[in-house]
Design a protein around this motif. Structure first.
Motif, PDB file in Angstrom:
ATOM      1  N   VAL A   1       0.844  -1.196   0.000  1.00 50.06           N
ATOM      2  CA  VAL A   1       0.000   0.000   0.000  1.00 50.06           C
ATOM      3  C   VAL A   1       0.882   1.249   0.000  1.00 50.06           C
ATOM      4  O   VAL A   1       0.656   2.207  -0.765  1.00 50.06           O
ATOM      5  CB  VAL A   1      -0.944  -0.001   1.228  1.00 50.06           C
ATOM      6  CG1 VAL A   1      -1.657   1.350   1.383  1.00 50.06           C
ATOM      7  CG2 VAL A   1      -1.967  -1.126   1.098  1.00 50.06           C
ATOM      8  N   TYR A   2       1.918   1.234   0.832  1.00 51.55           N
ATOM      9  CA  TYR A   2       2.835   2.387   0.886  1.00 51.55           C
ATOM     10  C   TYR A   2       3.487   2.626  -0.479  1.00 51.55           C
ATOM     11  O   TYR A   2       3.509   3.751  -0.982  1.00 51.55           O
ATOM     12  CB  TYR A   2       3.905   2.144   1.947  1.00 51.55           C
ATOM     13  CG  TYR A   2       4.957   3.222   1.999  1.00 51.55           C
ATOM     14  CD1 TYR A   2       4.673   4.464   2.579  1.00 51.55           C
ATOM     15  CD2 TYR A   2       6.219   3.019   1.457  1.00 51.55           C
ATOM     16  CE1 TYR A   2       5.628   5.457   2.619  1.00 51.55           C
ATOM     17  CE2 TYR A   2       7.185   4.021   1.495  1.00 51.55           C
ATOM     18  CZ  TYR A   2       6.891   5.237   2.082  1.00 51.55           C
ATOM     19  OH  TYR A   2       7.834   6.228   2.107  1.00 51.55           O
TER      20      TYR A   2
ATOM     21  N   ASN B   1       4.166   5.825  -5.176  1.00 53.61           N
ATOM     22  CA  ASN B   1       4.314   5.874  -6.634  1.00 53.61           C
ATOM     23  C   ASN B   1       3.246   6.772  -7.258  1.00 53.61           C
ATOM     24  O   ASN B   1       3.506   7.492  -8.214  1.00 53.61           O
ATOM     25  CB  ASN B   1       4.199   4.451  -7.190  1.00 53.61           C
ATOM     26  CG  ASN B   1       4.501   4.414  -8.672  1.00 53.61           C
ATOM     27  OD1 ASN B   1       5.520   4.922  -9.120  1.00 53.61           O
ATOM     28  ND2 ASN B   1       3.598   3.825  -9.446  1.00 53.61           N
ATOM     29  N   ARG B   2       2.046   6.749  -6.662  1.00 55.49           N
ATOM     30  CA  ARG B   2       0.940   7.539  -7.220  1.00 55.49           C
ATOM     31  C   ARG B   2       1.107   9.034  -6.924  1.00 55.49           C
ATOM     32  O   ARG B   2       0.898   9.885  -7.788  1.00 55.49           O
ATOM     33  CB  ARG B   2      -0.383   7.028  -6.627  1.00 55.49           C
ATOM     34  CG  ARG B   2      -1.593   7.930  -6.837  1.00 55.49           C
ATOM     35  CD  ARG B   2      -2.025   7.997  -8.302  1.00 55.49           C
ATOM     36  NE  ARG B   2      -3.179   8.873  -8.472  1.00 55.49           N
ATOM     37  CZ  ARG B   2      -3.102  10.198  -8.558  1.00 55.49           C
ATOM     38  NH1 ARG B   2      -1.935  10.802  -8.493  1.00 55.49           N
ATOM     39  NH2 ARG B   2      -4.204  10.921  -8.716  1.00 55.49           N
ATOM     40  N   TYR B   3       1.475   9.362  -5.673  1.00 57.65           N
ATOM     41  CA  TYR B   3       1.450  10.775  -5.274  1.00 57.65           C
ATOM     42  C   TYR B   3       2.828  11.411  -5.130  1.00 57.65           C
ATOM     43  O   TYR B   3       2.937  12.633  -5.121  1.00 57.65           O
ATOM     44  CB  TYR B   3       0.706  10.930  -3.941  1.00 57.65           C
ATOM     45  CG  TYR B   3      -0.739  10.479  -3.995  1.00 57.65           C
ATOM     46  CD1 TYR B   3      -1.679  11.197  -4.731  1.00 57.65           C
ATOM     47  CD2 TYR B   3      -1.168   9.343  -3.310  1.00 57.65           C
ATOM     48  CE1 TYR B   3      -2.999  10.785  -4.797  1.00 57.65           C
ATOM     49  CE2 TYR B   3      -2.495   8.922  -3.373  1.00 57.65           C
ATOM     50  CZ  TYR B   3      -3.405   9.647  -4.108  1.00 57.65           C
ATOM     51  OH  TYR B   3      -4.723   9.239  -4.176  1.00 57.65           O
TER      52      TYR B   3
ATOM     53  N   ALA C   1       6.544   8.926   8.573  1.00 61.32           N
ATOM     54  CA  ALA C   1       6.132  10.311   8.287  1.00 61.32           C
ATOM     55  C   ALA C   1       5.518  10.400   6.895  1.00 61.32           C
ATOM     56  O   ALA C   1       4.484  11.051   6.687  1.00 61.32           O
ATOM     57  CB  ALA C   1       7.331  11.238   8.415  1.00 61.32           C
ATOM     58  N   GLU C   2       6.151   9.748   5.956  1.00 58.11           N
ATOM     59  CA  GLU C   2       5.658   9.800   4.577  1.00 58.11           C
ATOM     60  C   GLU C   2       4.344   9.023   4.444  1.00 58.11           C
ATOM     61  O   GLU C   2       3.417   9.453   3.749  1.00 58.11           O
ATOM     62  CB  GLU C   2       6.723   9.195   3.651  1.00 58.11           C
ATOM     63  CG  GLU C   2       6.495   9.486   2.190  1.00 58.11           C
ATOM     64  CD  GLU C   2       6.571  10.981   1.894  1.00 58.11           C
ATOM     65  OE1 GLU C   2       7.626  11.576   2.110  1.00 58.11           O
ATOM     66  OE2 GLU C   2       5.552  11.543   1.464  1.00 58.11           O
TER      67      GLU C   2
ATOM     68  N   LEU D   1       0.825  10.378   3.008  1.00 57.07           N
ATOM     69  CA  LEU D   1       0.232   9.769   1.806  1.00 57.07           C
ATOM     70  C   LEU D   1      -1.196   9.297   2.070  1.00 57.07           C
ATOM     71  O   LEU D   1      -2.073   9.418   1.209  1.00 57.07           O
ATOM     72  CB  LEU D   1       1.100   8.583   1.347  1.00 57.07           C
ATOM     73  CG  LEU D   1       2.434   8.966   0.700  1.00 57.07           C
ATOM     74  CD1 LEU D   1       3.358   7.747   0.611  1.00 57.07           C
ATOM     75  CD2 LEU D   1       2.226   9.569  -0.695  1.00 57.07           C
ATOM     76  N   ILE D   2      -1.437   8.751   3.257  1.00 55.78           N
ATOM     77  CA  ILE D   2      -2.800   8.312   3.600  1.00 55.78           C
ATOM     78  C   ILE D   2      -3.752   9.514   3.593  1.00 55.78           C
ATOM     79  O   ILE D   2      -4.878   9.443   3.092  1.00 55.78           O
ATOM     80  CB  ILE D   2      -2.814   7.598   4.969  1.00 55.78           C
ATOM     81  CG1 ILE D   2      -2.149   6.219   4.856  1.00 55.78           C
ATOM     82  CG2 ILE D   2      -4.247   7.438   5.488  1.00 55.78           C
ATOM     83  CD1 ILE D   2      -1.941   5.507   6.183  1.00 55.78           C
TER      84      ILE D   2
END
Ligand code: SF4
Length: 237
Positions: A18-19, A24-26, A193-194, A198-199
């Motif tokens: 998921v991470y 990769n998406r954002y 943190a990332e 992202l969530i």
């Protein structure tokens, strides 16, 4: 891609997938905004039940009043501080919370944030939870972003995402959601943190209260998103 819930896929593998997909998406989110660790802590308090846009207005007021230090917060009159943080809402309560945080930093660490950051994460977390107005999410915000400690922040976006991915704890107090991440991922402050940032980004763009599953980067591994009913009609949280 492996299916969530398949026997051979561990929770850690799923969370890592998921991470990776979200990153990769954002791309990196560069959290938490702030010119100093104390400003980040102030933001963590002010963002309770407030949009970040309004938090920024309150922080701008504090900057203009040269009040972004623990000592300045302590020395301000309660009413004056409340006036400065007015844009973030609940301004009287938030002024009291900021004063309590500033008192804590002054009395325990003589306003030395480096000294504060050197305390064991679990010990400091327990101390923060003893400060008026600091709950679990705010404590973890303060540990993770301004102090660079390996905490994981749980908010509504995280709860919702875990639930929809089918990996939420069966009973859900904050600590169980938190340990879902901390017990199944390597202790990596930068990643934690990332991941939280992202969530939040994903929760705002796709996994909203009524999810926008079409085109979601997690659709392939999300049982909720693969439900036709949800894709077409959304779900009620
Ligand atoms: S597919 Fe839908 S429910 Fe699943 S993560 Fe994406 S937006 Fe959320």
């Amino acid at each position: 891609m492996d299916e969530i819930g398949a026997d051979e896929v561990s929770l850690g593998d799923t969370l890592t997938t998921v991470y990776d997909v979200l990153l990769n998406r954002y791309g990196p989110q560069h959290w938490w905004p702030g010119d100093s660790p104390f400003e980040m802590m102030v933001g963590a308090v002010l963002t309770q039940a407030a949009s970040w846009t309004n938090v920024e207005k309150a922080i701008a007021n504090l900057k203009e009043a040269d009040a972004l230090s623990p000592r300045a917060i302590r020395e301000l009159e309660q009413d004056d501080l409340a006036r400065l943080v007015y844009p973030s809402g609940y301004y009287n309560a938030k002024a009291r919370k900021l004063k309590a945080l500033a008192e804590f930093i002054g009395s325990k660490f003589a306003d030395d944030i480096t000294s504060m950051a050197s305390v064991d994460t679990g010990v400091l977390r327990a101390q923060l939870l003893g400060v008026h107005g600091i709950g679990e999410e705010t404590a973890d915000d303060i540990l993770l972003y301004p102090l660079d400690k390996p905490a994981f922040v749980i908010d509504e976006y995280a709860r919702r995402l875990l639930f929809r991915l089918g990996i939420a704890p069966e009973v859900g107090p904050y600590k169980l959601y938190r340990s879902t991440f901390t017990d199944n991922l390597p202790e990596d402050t930068k990643m934690f943190a990332e991941y939280h940032a992202l969530i939040v980004r994903h929760g705002r763009e796709n996994c909203q209260k009524s999810p926008v599953c079409g085109g979601c980067c997690l659709l392939e591994i999300c049982p909720t998103g693969q439900s036709t009913e949800v894709v077409l009609h959304g779900i009620d949280d």
